[in-house]
Scaffold this active site. Structure first.
Site, PDB file in Angstrom:
ATOM      1  N   GLU A 146      -2.254   5.090   2.850  1.00 22.54           N
ATOM      2  CA  GLU A 146      -2.120   3.693   2.457  1.00 22.54           C
ATOM      3  C   GLU A 146      -3.442   3.051   2.049  1.00 22.54           C
ATOM      4  O   GLU A 146      -3.486   2.258   1.099  1.00 22.54           O
ATOM      5  CB  GLU A 146      -1.483   2.890   3.605  1.00 22.54           C
ATOM      6  N   HIS A 169      12.368   5.753  14.248  1.00 27.22           N
ATOM      7  CA  HIS A 169      12.307   6.058  12.816  1.00 27.22           C
ATOM      8  C   HIS A 169      13.005   7.386  12.543  1.00 27.22           C
ATOM      9  O   HIS A 169      12.975   8.304  13.367  1.00 27.22           O
ATOM     10  CB  HIS A 169      10.845   6.134  12.371  1.00 27.22           C
ATOM     11  N   GLU A 193       0.134  -9.097  -1.204  1.00 25.86           N
ATOM     12  CA  GLU A 193      -0.544  -8.579  -0.010  1.00 25.86           C
ATOM     13  C   GLU A 193      -1.755  -7.743  -0.421  1.00 25.86           C
ATOM     14  O   GLU A 193      -1.950  -6.612   0.023  1.00 25.86           O
ATOM     15  CB  GLU A 193       0.397  -7.785   0.897  1.00 25.86           C
ATOM     16  N   ARG A 205       2.018   8.165   9.446  1.00 28.26           N
ATOM     17  CA  ARG A 205       1.721   9.577   9.194  1.00 28.26           C
ATOM     18  C   ARG A 205       0.511  10.065   9.985  1.00 28.26           C
ATOM     19  O   ARG A 205       0.477  11.202  10.452  1.00 28.26           O
ATOM     20  CB  ARG A 205       1.468   9.810   7.697  1.00 28.26           C
ATOM     21  N   ASP A 243       0.790  -1.230   0.000  1.00 31.91           N
ATOM     22  CA  ASP A 243       0.000   0.000   0.000  1.00 31.91           C
ATOM     23  C   ASP A 243       0.821   1.279   0.000  1.00 31.91           C
ATOM     24  O   ASP A 243       0.313   2.347   0.316  1.00 31.91           O
ATOM     25  CB  ASP A 243      -0.916   0.014   1.229  1.00 31.91           C
ATOM     26  N   HIS A 284       5.728   5.041  13.320  1.00 34.90           N
ATOM     27  CA  HIS A 284       6.119   5.870  12.183  1.00 34.90           C
ATOM     28  C   HIS A 284       4.939   6.355  11.335  1.00 34.90           C
ATOM     29  O   HIS A 284       5.131   7.067  10.365  1.00 34.90           O
ATOM     30  CB  HIS A 284       7.065   5.087  11.264  1.00 34.90           C
TER      31      HIS A 284
END
Length: 373
Positions: A132, A244, A118, A213, A96, A211
């Site tokens: 995503e 990260h 996936e 967004r 994604d 991590h």
């Protein structure tokens, strides 16, 4: 010979595509080329080195504070030249990410088949995870073959009117990678000064990653404040956080969590070092998708610091608990796992719904069935 272009741009994609690359390259019926966009650069290179993956096309598009629009345009602008040099029967993309969607888009514009590894994960909330959820739904509309990790993922695709004959339940390639890695002698994790991180004996260990967004800003502040409170309240527990590199994550983490005795802040780890961290952990706090799939194979409970998850199978199986990003919820569920032995055992002993480590072999067989002449 079946010509395959395998594309990815981020560290998690590379980990999940590595066993598939190895599987196809070991079969003389395939010609495999690897393309990386380098949406992540340094973290991606760690995985390439760890799995000894040679790249045939490296777009090297990582730029500081690059917008999604600019990255998309740069990928699209680069792909025609790639197809001029190598025209595959099928392009395989994973999951994604923006890299996956835009490379799939470029293949579609060039009338090249797309295989989606996936496929079928859904929250049906375009804002979570963002971007995503939008990326993976869009890939499904243009893909030719859909490699779904679970029956639920396949059902989601069928309900979206994707042709059933193009949907295949394969398991998740991340389990292929994990089971292979966990059988090896694993390196110790690294500190920021590149010295070896030594695990403390006879202490419970909580591993943390973050991590996403959608958690930038107040979400990460809440997460870090909850971890700080838990660490101060439980000095006998070791909290380990590979941080990260994104400044939206790193700045918040260091501002709130540095200089606390039982919190170890580490740089991003190589894949094999991170597997070592997982194997030595008693509990994982994360907003990652892949860890929700991996940790159950190691018998480790996972608390997911997100409001939604596309890995509903793990929630249903009891290996994962969705706890959100509020301080009170994170602290409640961590403390429950620390004191409620029955609850901990129930989560740690649940079976992994994401496969048996043979997903790559299944995908190879499907490609042979569809492209052998």
């Amino acid at each position: 010979m079946i010509k395959v272009l395998i594309s990815f741009g981020t560290r998690p994609e590379a980990i999940k595509m590595a066993p598939l690359i190895q599987c196809l390259k070991q079969d003389s019926r395939f010609e495999v080329k690897v393309l990386v966009t380098a949406q992540h650069r340094e973290m991606l290179d760690q995985v390439l080195d760890a799995f000894n993956i040679h790249t045939d096309f490296d777009l090297n598009l990582m730029q500081k504070n690059q917008s999604l629009n600019k990255l998309s345009a740069n990928i699209l602008n680069s792909m025609d030249e790639v197809y001029d040099q190598y025209r595959p029967h099928i392009v395989l993309v994973h999951g994604d990410t923006l890299s996956a969607f835009v490379v799939a888009q470029s293949a579609f514009y060039n009338q090249i088949d797309i295989g989606h590894v996936e496929a079928g994960l859904r929250t049906y909330n375009l804002k979570s995870p963002w971007p995503e959820e939008g990326n993976r739904q869009l890939i499904s509309k243009i893909a030719s073959l859909h490699f779904a990790p679970t029956a639920l993922a396949a059902l989601c695709l069928e309900q979206e009117k994707i042709k059933s004959e193009s949907i295949f339940i394969t398991g998740n390639t991340v389990i292929d990678a994990l089971l292979s890695a966990s059988e090896q002698k694993l390196p110790l994790p690294k500190n920021y000064d590149m010295s070896e991180f030594i695990f403390k004996n006879h202490t419970k260990k909580i591993l943390i990653t973050g991590h996403r967004r959608e958690n930038f800003g107040q979400g990460f502040i809440n997460i870090c404040q909850a971890i700080k409170d838990l660490a101060l309240k439980n000095p006998q527990i070791e909290f380990i956080y590979p941080v990260h590199m994104n400044p939206n994550v790193k700045d918040t983490v260091f501002n709130l969590l540095k200089d606390i005795n039982n919190i170890s802040l580490l740089p991003p780890q190589s894949y094999f070092e991170f597997v070592n961290l997982m194997k030595n952990s008693d509990l994982i706090l994360t907003d990652s998708g892949g860890i929700q799939e991996e940790a159950p194979s190691l018998g480790i409970p996972v608390l997911v610091m997100r409001d939604t998850t596309e890995r509903q199978e793990a929630v249903d199986a009891g290996t994962v608990k969705l706890v959100g990003t509020t301080e009170s919820s994170i602290k409640f569920w961590v403390e429950k796992l620390l004191v409620d032995r029955d609850f901990y055992q129930k989560m740690s002993q649940s079976s992994n719904p994401y496969g048996d480590g043979k997903a790559s072999l299944r995908i190879k067989d499907i490609l042979l069935e569809n492209y052998s002449t």
